[in-house]
Design a protein around this motif. Sequence first.
Motif, mmCIF file in Angstrom:
data_model
loop_
_atom_site.group_PDB
_atom_site.id
_atom_site.type_symbol
_atom_site.label_atom_id
_atom_site.label_comp_id
_atom_site.label_asym_id
_atom_site.label_seq_id
_atom_site.Cartn_x
_atom_site.Cartn_y
_atom_site.Cartn_z
ATOM 1 N N VAL A 105 0.832 -1.208 0.000
ATOM 2 C CA VAL A 105 0.000 0.000 0.000
ATOM 3 C C VAL A 105 0.867 1.259 0.000
ATOM 4 N N THR A 106 1.966 1.249 0.740
ATOM 5 C CA THR A 106 2.858 2.413 0.749
ATOM 6 C C THR A 106 3.457 2.652 -0.627
ATOM 7 N N LEU A 107 3.952 1.589 -1.256
ATOM 8 C CA LEU A 107 4.554 1.731 -2.578
ATOM 9 C C LEU A 107 3.523 2.165 -3.617
ATOM 10 N N GLN A 108 2.325 1.602 -3.536
ATOM 11 C CA GLN A 108 1.280 1.980 -4.486
ATOM 12 C C GLN A 108 0.840 3.426 -4.300
ATOM 13 N N THR A 109 0.782 3.882 -3.061
ATOM 14 C CA THR A 109 0.358 5.251 -2.807
ATOM 15 C C THR A 109 1.377 6.254 -3.336
ATOM 16 N N PRO A 232 -2.854 19.249 0.670
ATOM 17 C CA PRO A 232 -3.970 19.288 1.640
ATOM 18 C C PRO A 232 -5.326 19.018 1.017
ATOM 19 N N LEU A 233 -5.541 19.433 -0.241
ATOM 20 C CA LEU A 233 -6.840 19.227 -0.865
ATOM 21 C C LEU A 233 -7.014 17.804 -1.391
ATOM 22 N N VAL A 234 -5.933 17.145 -1.767
ATOM 23 C CA VAL A 234 -6.020 15.785 -2.308
ATOM 24 C C VAL A 234 -5.873 14.734 -1.212
ATOM 25 N N TRP A 235 -5.283 15.101 -0.084
ATOM 26 C CA TRP A 235 -4.967 14.145 0.965
ATOM 27 C C TRP A 235 -6.182 13.357 1.473
ATOM 28 N N PRO A 236 -7.344 13.985 1.782
ATOM 29 C CA PRO A 236 -8.486 13.178 2.259
ATOM 30 C C PRO A 236 -8.943 12.136 1.252
ATOM 31 N N LEU A 237 -8.997 12.510 -0.032
ATOM 32 C CA LEU A 237 -9.395 11.541 -1.059
ATOM 33 C C LEU A 237 -8.370 10.437 -1.203
ATOM 34 N N LEU A 238 -7.109 10.782 -1.040
ATOM 35 C CA LEU A 238 -6.048 9.773 -1.123
ATOM 36 C C LEU A 238 -6.126 8.799 0.044
ATOM 37 N N LEU A 239 -6.505 9.280 1.213
ATOM 38 C CA LEU A 239 -6.640 8.396 2.365
ATOM 39 C C LEU A 239 -7.780 7.398 2.184
ATOM 40 N N ILE A 240 -8.848 7.808 1.508
ATOM 41 C CA ILE A 240 -9.945 6.872 1.218
ATOM 42 C C ILE A 240 -9.467 5.772 0.281
ATOM 43 N N ALA A 241 -8.668 6.132 -0.717
ATOM 44 C CA ALA A 241 -8.108 5.123 -1.623
ATOM 45 C C ALA A 241 -7.192 4.168 -0.873
ATOM 46 N N VAL A 242 -6.409 4.688 0.063
ATOM 47 C CA VAL A 242 -5.529 3.839 0.873
ATOM 48 C C VAL A 242 -6.351 2.866 1.717
ATOM 49 N N LEU A 243 -7.478 3.322 2.237
ATOM 50 C CA LEU A 243 -8.339 2.444 3.033
ATOM 51 C C LEU A 243 -8.840 1.263 2.203
#
Length: 316
Positions: A105-109, A232-243
């Motif tokens: 997940v880290t590498l993919q992110t 900051p604007l993309v981070w919340p959406l990126l966290l959902i993808a990580v989940l």
Amino acid sequence: MSDSAPLTTDRPVQVTSATPPAPGWSSRLSDRRLAVAFIAPALLLLLAMSVFPLLWALYLSFTDYSATRGGPAHFIWFGNYTAVLTSSQVHQRALTTVIYVFGAVTLQTVLGFAIAYLISRRTHGRGLLTTLFLVPMMLSPVVVGLFWRFMLDTQFGVINSMLGSLGLGQVEWLTQQRTALFSLILVDTWQWTPFIMLIALAGLTAVPKYLYEAASIDRASEWFRFRHITLPLVWPLLLIAVLFRAIEAFRLFDLVYILTSGGPGVSTETLSFHVYKVAFLGFNTGTASAYGILMVIVVIILTQLYLRYLNKLKED
């Protein structure tokens, strides 16, 4: 000349009134009943395919049931759960799963966000590049596993042939404990990095342009724009993808089955593959059901903690 008198009639004026339609099938079906009629088939299918197997597995987890042993199942209550939680094998498989999930997940992110950021800065050919990067995600995991199994073959694989042409030695990618887990992470990253890239690209294209224009007027550097506007604007959406990716990686089975079958030894045996071995090779159905229920509980707890963090981040 005589005055013209208005014409009158002796017939009374008939006032038309709207009469209710005759009672029929449409009048007997209210909006609520119609909604229930349409939702009921899907709801029954969901109960039959998801809820009932979960409840049945919960029941079997408290018994010593085996698919190959005759006779009724006997309740042993929390015996299976105690055996699972105190088993050293489970601890080892859990550690392997955590290493795999964290690494993949880290590498993919990192790669997915980097590719999305580079694509978002292009004005021409963005659609074609996005489509090409999405091809691995469209393939079946079984096809991807077989494809990379031939590529990573020690004697006839393309990867070792390229290394040999460069003067490097051959690497036993899938038959050594040091490289087998890394190979799984590599294959999973190749297939699912486009998923992170797609969500990150959607977030990057949704960033308002006037923020960058205001930053350019103030002569802000490129790093300042990235650090204080883009991330900051993309981070919340990126966290959902990580989940979503973490949940999917936690229950990995198909790539392990195709590439390594849990080997060499048990170095790549994840929890999902271990549950498969307990259930379908050892036929300990009750113990395997306890494994499954515990995995569901772990995913629910971690997801709730993660969602609380997302909500707190949204409030801040």
